[in-house]
Design a protein around this motif. Structure first.
Motif, PDB file in Angstrom:
ATOM      1  N   PRO A 125       0.789  -1.243   0.000  1.00 57.61           N
ATOM      2  CA  PRO A 125       0.000   0.000   0.000  1.00 57.61           C
ATOM      3  C   PRO A 125       0.819   1.290   0.000  1.00 57.61           C
ATOM      4  O   PRO A 125       0.488   2.218  -0.757  1.00 57.61           O
ATOM      5  CB  PRO A 125      -0.854  -0.142   1.265  1.00 57.61           C
ATOM      6  CG  PRO A 125      -1.015  -1.610   1.442  1.00 57.61           C
ATOM      7  CD  PRO A 125       0.305  -2.185   1.020  1.00 57.61           C
ATOM      8  N   PRO A 126       1.881   1.419   0.813  1.00 52.61           N
ATOM      9  CA  PRO A 126       2.581   2.706   0.809  1.00 52.61           C
ATOM     10  C   PRO A 126       3.121   3.114  -0.562  1.00 52.61           C
ATOM     11  O   PRO A 126       3.282   4.308  -0.833  1.00 52.61           O
ATOM     12  CB  PRO A 126       3.721   2.488   1.811  1.00 52.61           C
ATOM     13  CG  PRO A 126       3.223   1.437   2.720  1.00 52.61           C
ATOM     14  CD  PRO A 126       2.425   0.515   1.844  1.00 52.61           C
ATOM     15  N   MET A 127       3.400   2.127  -1.426  1.00 56.21           N
ATOM     16  CA  MET A 127       3.896   2.420  -2.768  1.00 56.21           C
ATOM     17  C   MET A 127       2.761   2.478  -3.790  1.00 56.21           C
ATOM     18  O   MET A 127       3.009   2.575  -4.990  1.00 56.21           O
ATOM     19  CB  MET A 127       4.917   1.353  -3.189  1.00 56.21           C
ATOM     20  CG  MET A 127       6.109   1.242  -2.258  1.00 56.21           C
ATOM     21  SD  MET A 127       7.064   2.769  -2.157  1.00 56.21           S
ATOM     22  CE  MET A 127       7.728   2.851  -3.810  1.00 56.21           C
ATOM     23  N   ARG A 128       1.520   2.424  -3.321  1.00 56.39           N
ATOM     24  CA  ARG A 128       0.324   2.420  -4.175  1.00 56.39           C
ATOM     25  C   ARG A 128       0.371   1.274  -5.192  1.00 56.39           C
ATOM     26  O   ARG A 128      -0.114   1.391  -6.321  1.00 56.39           O
ATOM     27  CB  ARG A 128       0.168   3.762  -4.918  1.00 56.39           C
ATOM     28  CG  ARG A 128      -0.023   4.961  -4.013  1.00 56.39           C
ATOM     29  CD  ARG A 128      -0.249   6.247  -4.814  1.00 56.39           C
ATOM     30  NE  ARG A 128      -0.415   7.407  -3.935  1.00 56.39           N
ATOM     31  CZ  ARG A 128       0.591   8.133  -3.462  1.00 56.39           C
ATOM     32  NH1 ARG A 128       1.847   7.794  -3.764  1.00 56.39           N
ATOM     33  NH2 ARG A 128       0.371   9.162  -2.669  1.00 56.39           N
ATOM     34  N   GLN A 142       5.140   0.717  11.854  1.00 55.85           N
ATOM     35  CA  GLN A 142       6.057   1.697  11.265  1.00 55.85           C
ATOM     36  C   GLN A 142       5.529   2.357  10.001  1.00 55.85           C
ATOM     37  O   GLN A 142       6.017   3.429   9.613  1.00 55.85           O
ATOM     38  CB  GLN A 142       7.405   1.034  10.993  1.00 55.85           C
ATOM     39  CG  GLN A 142       8.122   0.589  12.261  1.00 55.85           C
ATOM     40  CD  GLN A 142       9.594   0.314  12.025  1.00 55.85           C
ATOM     41  OE1 GLN A 142      10.274   1.054  11.329  1.00 55.85           O
ATOM     42  NE2 GLN A 142      10.090  -0.762  12.630  1.00 55.85           N
ATOM     43  N   THR A 143       4.553   1.732   9.341  1.00 55.40           N
ATOM     44  CA  THR A 143       4.041   2.316   8.093  1.00 55.40           C
ATOM     45  C   THR A 143       2.642   2.895   8.237  1.00 55.40           C
ATOM     46  O   THR A 143       2.043   3.282   7.235  1.00 55.40           O
ATOM     47  CB  THR A 143       4.025   1.263   6.966  1.00 55.40           C
ATOM     48  OG1 THR A 143       3.107   0.206   7.298  1.00 55.40           O
ATOM     49  CG2 THR A 143       5.414   0.681   6.726  1.00 55.40           C
ATOM     50  N   SER A 144       2.111   2.968   9.423  1.00 56.43           N
ATOM     51  CA  SER A 144       0.717   3.392   9.592  1.00 56.43           C
ATOM     52  C   SER A 144       0.449   4.782   9.019  1.00 56.43           C
ATOM     53  O   SER A 144      -0.584   5.014   8.379  1.00 56.43           O
ATOM     54  CB  SER A 144       0.308   3.332  11.065  1.00 56.43           C
ATOM     55  OG  SER A 144       1.128   4.170  11.850  1.00 56.43           O
ATOM     56  N   ASP A 145       1.362   5.714   9.221  1.00 53.01           N
ATOM     57  CA  ASP A 145       1.157   7.066   8.687  1.00 53.01           C
ATOM     58  C   ASP A 145       1.184   7.067   7.162  1.00 53.01           C
ATOM     59  O   ASP A 145       0.364   7.736   6.512  1.00 53.01           O
ATOM     60  CB  ASP A 145       2.234   8.021   9.225  1.00 53.01           C
ATOM     61  CG  ASP A 145       2.059   8.320  10.703  1.00 53.01           C
ATOM     62  OD1 ASP A 145       0.961   8.057  11.238  1.00 53.01           O
ATOM     63  OD2 ASP A 145       3.029   8.798  11.326  1.00 53.01           O
ATOM     64  N   ALA A 146       2.112   6.317   6.580  1.00 55.00           N
ATOM     65  CA  ALA A 146       2.196   6.257   5.119  1.00 55.00           C
ATOM     66  C   ALA A 146       0.965   5.595   4.522  1.00 55.00           C
ATOM     67  O   ALA A 146       0.462   6.021   3.475  1.00 55.00           O
ATOM     68  CB  ALA A 146       3.458   5.498   4.706  1.00 55.00           C
ATOM     69  N   VAL A 147       0.461   4.547   5.177  1.00 56.50           N
ATOM     70  CA  VAL A 147      -0.742   3.863   4.688  1.00 56.50           C
ATOM     71  C   VAL A 147      -1.947   4.799   4.757  1.00 56.50           C
ATOM     72  O   VAL A 147      -2.771   4.852   3.841  1.00 56.50           O
ATOM     73  CB  VAL A 147      -0.984   2.569   5.488  1.00 56.50           C
ATOM     74  CG1 VAL A 147      -2.342   1.969   5.156  1.00 56.50           C
ATOM     75  CG2 VAL A 147       0.126   1.559   5.194  1.00 56.50           C
ATOM     76  N   SER A 148      -2.055   5.554   5.827  1.00 57.50           N
ATOM     77  CA  SER A 148      -3.158   6.524   5.942  1.00 57.50           C
ATOM     78  C   SER A 148      -3.094   7.562   4.828  1.00 57.50           C
ATOM     79  O   SER A 148      -4.123   7.965   4.281  1.00 57.50           O
ATOM     80  CB  SER A 148      -3.106   7.230   7.304  1.00 57.50           C
ATOM     81  OG  SER A 148      -3.380   6.331   8.353  1.00 57.50           O
ATOM     82  N   ALA A 201      -7.557   3.109   6.118  1.00 53.04           N
ATOM     83  CA  ALA A 201      -6.317   2.693   6.772  1.00 53.04           C
ATOM     84  C   ALA A 201      -6.582   2.118   8.157  1.00 53.04           C
ATOM     85  O   ALA A 201      -5.843   1.238   8.621  1.00 53.04           O
ATOM     86  CB  ALA A 201      -5.356   3.869   6.868  1.00 53.04           C
ATOM     87  N   GLU A 202      -7.619   2.583   8.829  1.00 53.91           N
ATOM     88  CA  GLU A 202      -7.920   2.098  10.178  1.00 53.91           C
ATOM     89  C   GLU A 202      -8.265   0.618  10.207  1.00 53.91           C
ATOM     90  O   GLU A 202      -8.138  -0.029  11.246  1.00 53.91           O
ATOM     91  CB  GLU A 202      -9.066   2.904  10.779  1.00 53.91           C
ATOM     92  CG  GLU A 202      -8.674   4.316  11.216  1.00 53.91           C
ATOM     93  CD  GLU A 202      -9.840   5.090  11.800  1.00 53.91           C
ATOM     94  OE1 GLU A 202     -10.952   4.509  11.861  1.00 53.91           O
ATOM     95  OE2 GLU A 202      -9.649   6.260  12.172  1.00 53.91           O
ATOM     96  N   SER A 203      -8.693   0.084   9.078  1.00 59.32           N
ATOM     97  CA  SER A 203      -9.099  -1.329   9.055  1.00 59.32           C
ATOM     98  C   SER A 203      -7.983  -2.259   8.607  1.00 59.32           C
ATOM     99  O   SER A 203      -8.190  -3.472   8.510  1.00 59.32           O
ATOM    100  CB  SER A 203     -10.307  -1.502   8.125  1.00 59.32           C
ATOM    101  OG  SER A 203      -9.965  -1.181   6.785  1.00 59.32           O
ATOM    102  N   THR A 204      -6.792  -1.725   8.324  1.00 62.50           N
ATOM    103  CA  THR A 204      -5.697  -2.584   7.869  1.00 62.50           C
ATOM    104  C   THR A 204      -5.084  -3.363   9.033  1.00 62.50           C
ATOM    105  O   THR A 204      -5.195  -2.990  10.188  1.00 62.50           O
ATOM    106  CB  THR A 204      -4.601  -1.753   7.175  1.00 62.50           C
ATOM    107  OG1 THR A 204      -4.124  -0.749   8.080  1.00 62.50           O
ATOM    108  CG2 THR A 204      -5.143  -1.088   5.918  1.00 62.50           C
ATOM    109  N   TRP A 205      -4.437  -4.486   8.695  1.00 67.36           N
ATOM    110  CA  TRP A 205      -3.734  -5.330   9.666  1.00 67.36           C
ATOM    111  C   TRP A 205      -4.625  -5.679  10.876  1.00 67.36           C
ATOM    112  O   TRP A 205      -4.271  -5.402  12.025  1.00 67.36           O
ATOM    113  CB  TRP A 205      -2.469  -4.645  10.176  1.00 67.36           C
ATOM    114  CG  TRP A 205      -1.534  -4.127   9.128  1.00 67.36           C
ATOM    115  CD1 TRP A 205      -1.543  -2.883   8.568  1.00 67.36           C
ATOM    116  CD2 TRP A 205      -0.435  -4.817   8.520  1.00 67.36           C
ATOM    117  NE1 TRP A 205      -0.514  -2.759   7.660  1.00 67.36           N
ATOM    118  CE2 TRP A 205       0.188  -3.918   7.614  1.00 67.36           C
ATOM    119  CE3 TRP A 205       0.100  -6.093   8.664  1.00 67.36           C
ATOM    120  CZ2 TRP A 205       1.300  -4.270   6.851  1.00 67.36           C
ATOM    121  CZ3 TRP A 205       1.215  -6.429   7.913  1.00 67.36           C
ATOM    122  CH2 TRP A 205       1.793  -5.531   7.020  1.00 67.36           C
TER     123      TRP A 205
END
Length: 443
Positions: free
Chosen positions: A205-208, A314-320, A328-332
């Motif tokens: 996701p962070p890299m789309r 570590q990637t939560s901000d980038a995923v959001s 993003a809140e529903s990931t992982w």
């Protein structure tokens, strides 16, 4: 019949077998397997003049750690750097057989110090023979086989074949060709087992580049990494890859992070099971965007999940930023995964992260939020590094717990993990690592 004499006895501290409720205080090992578990008095009659005795003095025994997604050769080349650390050049190519051998051995030493007695190399094979790292091609396979034959591996290794590029494209034709010419023979499968195939469905996701049902926040869409002229052909080819491996009797681990990619994987597994109903322990790797409906299907189909809580944190901000805060809140959804009963393997994806499983358990606990019963939560998370990975390996009948008759793979911790918080666990030292009844590390 004479009473058997133990080769090694550990006594005087909690022994968490993870085979059932409760803890013992002593464990006896003979010929590489657990001979008896119980109270100190239960073990006393198994001690002879040649028995090595470890006085735990309150320290705790747990089954050996199994990291079910760890690129050990690459880790050995990069350590002490990690990709989420000081951002080293991820290539650092291994150019010779000697360098690859040294990298595997170096990783083995590191993992033994962490109490890791099993791991999965998730992707080795001809697809990476020309790869930029030199850490995933057939030369690495040859080194693993040589080290296994020489008895020099410091952990039990499961490997998946890779017929495309790491984090890159693959073709149906290459996978089908690979299935006909590469086998897993030549070693003791309890030491080195080529169990299945790794397929990259999409990116992250962070890299789309995760394959999703909806556009990203900027309106962009991703494609599958599997080759094809359009989405329909790429989806058809991914399905055909999974079916081909299943019918060949091989496990499939699919790197799938987007919800649309995960749907395709589950559709293919369901079709494969309908055509040949055998449970090969197929699993989703990462599964960032897995949703509640998919979790129910995974539980029904016996599909596992191998994921990394540390990456989630570590990637939560980038995923959001790329998905939007609501999605993003529903990931992982680790709590939902465990509640539904899916066999969850917590892993490091080292050298993306450090291979330190204690940090991953702390990250998982942080991601899941407060626990009603921290002790039960800790035991559950320990199972994600022992019991569940053994199932993923198809090896739960002989490893993953310390029940009598199981292989004596274990580690001794300086404190009882069930008596500390998850946040404190990374500070608990590994004092001893035992592989098949043999001490491979002592602090």
């Amino acid at each position: 019949m004479p009473t058997p004499v133990a080769d090694l006895v550990l006594r005087g501290g909690p022994v968490h077998t993870l085979a059932g409720p409760g803890a013992a205080t002593a464990l006896a090992i003979r010929s590489g397997r657990v001979l008896r578990v119980g109270a100190d008095a239960d073990i006393r009659g198994l001690i002879g003049p040649g028995t090595d005795i470890v006085d735990l003095a309150g320290r705790a025994v747990i089954p050996g750690i199994n990291d079910a997604h760890l690129h050990a050769t690459w880790l050995g080349a990069l350590w002490p750097d990690t990709l989420f650390g000081d951002h080293p050049d991820p290539r650092r190519p291994l150019c010779s057989p000697e360098e690859r051998r040294a990298a595997i051995l170096g990783a083995g030493d590191l993992l033994a110090r962490l109490g890791i007695t099993s791991y999965t190399e998730p992707g080795l094979g001809p697809g990476e023979d020309e790869g930029p790292t030199g850490a995933f091609g057939m030369s690495v396979v040859r080194q693993y086989r040589a080290l296994a034959a020489e008895g020099l591996l410091r952990a039990r290794v499961t490997a998946l074949w890779l017929y495309g590029e790491l984090d890159g494209p693959s073709t149906l034709a290459d996978l089908r060709a690979g299935l006909t010419r590469v086998d897993g023979s030549g070693s003791d499968r309890k030491t080195l087992n080529f169990a299945g195939v790794k397929i990259f469905a999409d990116g992250i996701p962070p890299m789309r580049s995760a394959y999703t049902h909806h556009c990203y926040a900027d309106g962009s869409r991703a494609e599958l990494l599997v080759a094809g002229e359009d989405d329909a052909e790429r989806e058809e080819n991914l399905t055909a890859m999974i079916l081909a491996a299943h019918h060949a009797g091989l496990q499939v681990g699919v790197h799938a992070t987007g919800d649309r990619a995960i749907d395709l994987v589950l559709d293919a597994v369901e079709r494969a099971r309908a055509e040949r109903d055998v449970d090969l322990r197929h699993y989703v790797i990462h599964g960032d965007m897995v949703n509640p409906m998919q979790l129910k299907r995974m539980a029904r189909l016996g599909v596992g999940l191998s994921t990394q809580a540390g990456i989630a944190v570590q990637t939560s901000d980038a995923v959001s930023a790329v998905l939007g805060a609501e999605r993003a809140e529903s990931t992982w959804p680790l709590r939902d995964v465990l509640d539904i009963g899916i066999p969850l393997c917590l892993t490091s994806d080292a050298p993306v992260l450090s291979p330190d499983w204690r940090r991953e358990i702390a990250a998982a606990d942080e991601w899941m939020g407060p626990a009603d019963n921290p002790r039960d939560r800790m035991e559950t998370l320990l199972r994600c590094y022992t019991v569940h990975p053994a199932r993923q390996d198809g090896a739960e009948t002989w490893k993953g717990t310390l029940a009598e008759g199981m292989v004596a793979d274990l580690c001794v911790l300086a404190a009882d993990p069930l008596a500390v918080t998850a946040a404190e666990l990374p500070d608990v030292d590994v004092d001893l690592t035992v592989l098949g009844g043999r001490v491979v590390y002592e602090r």
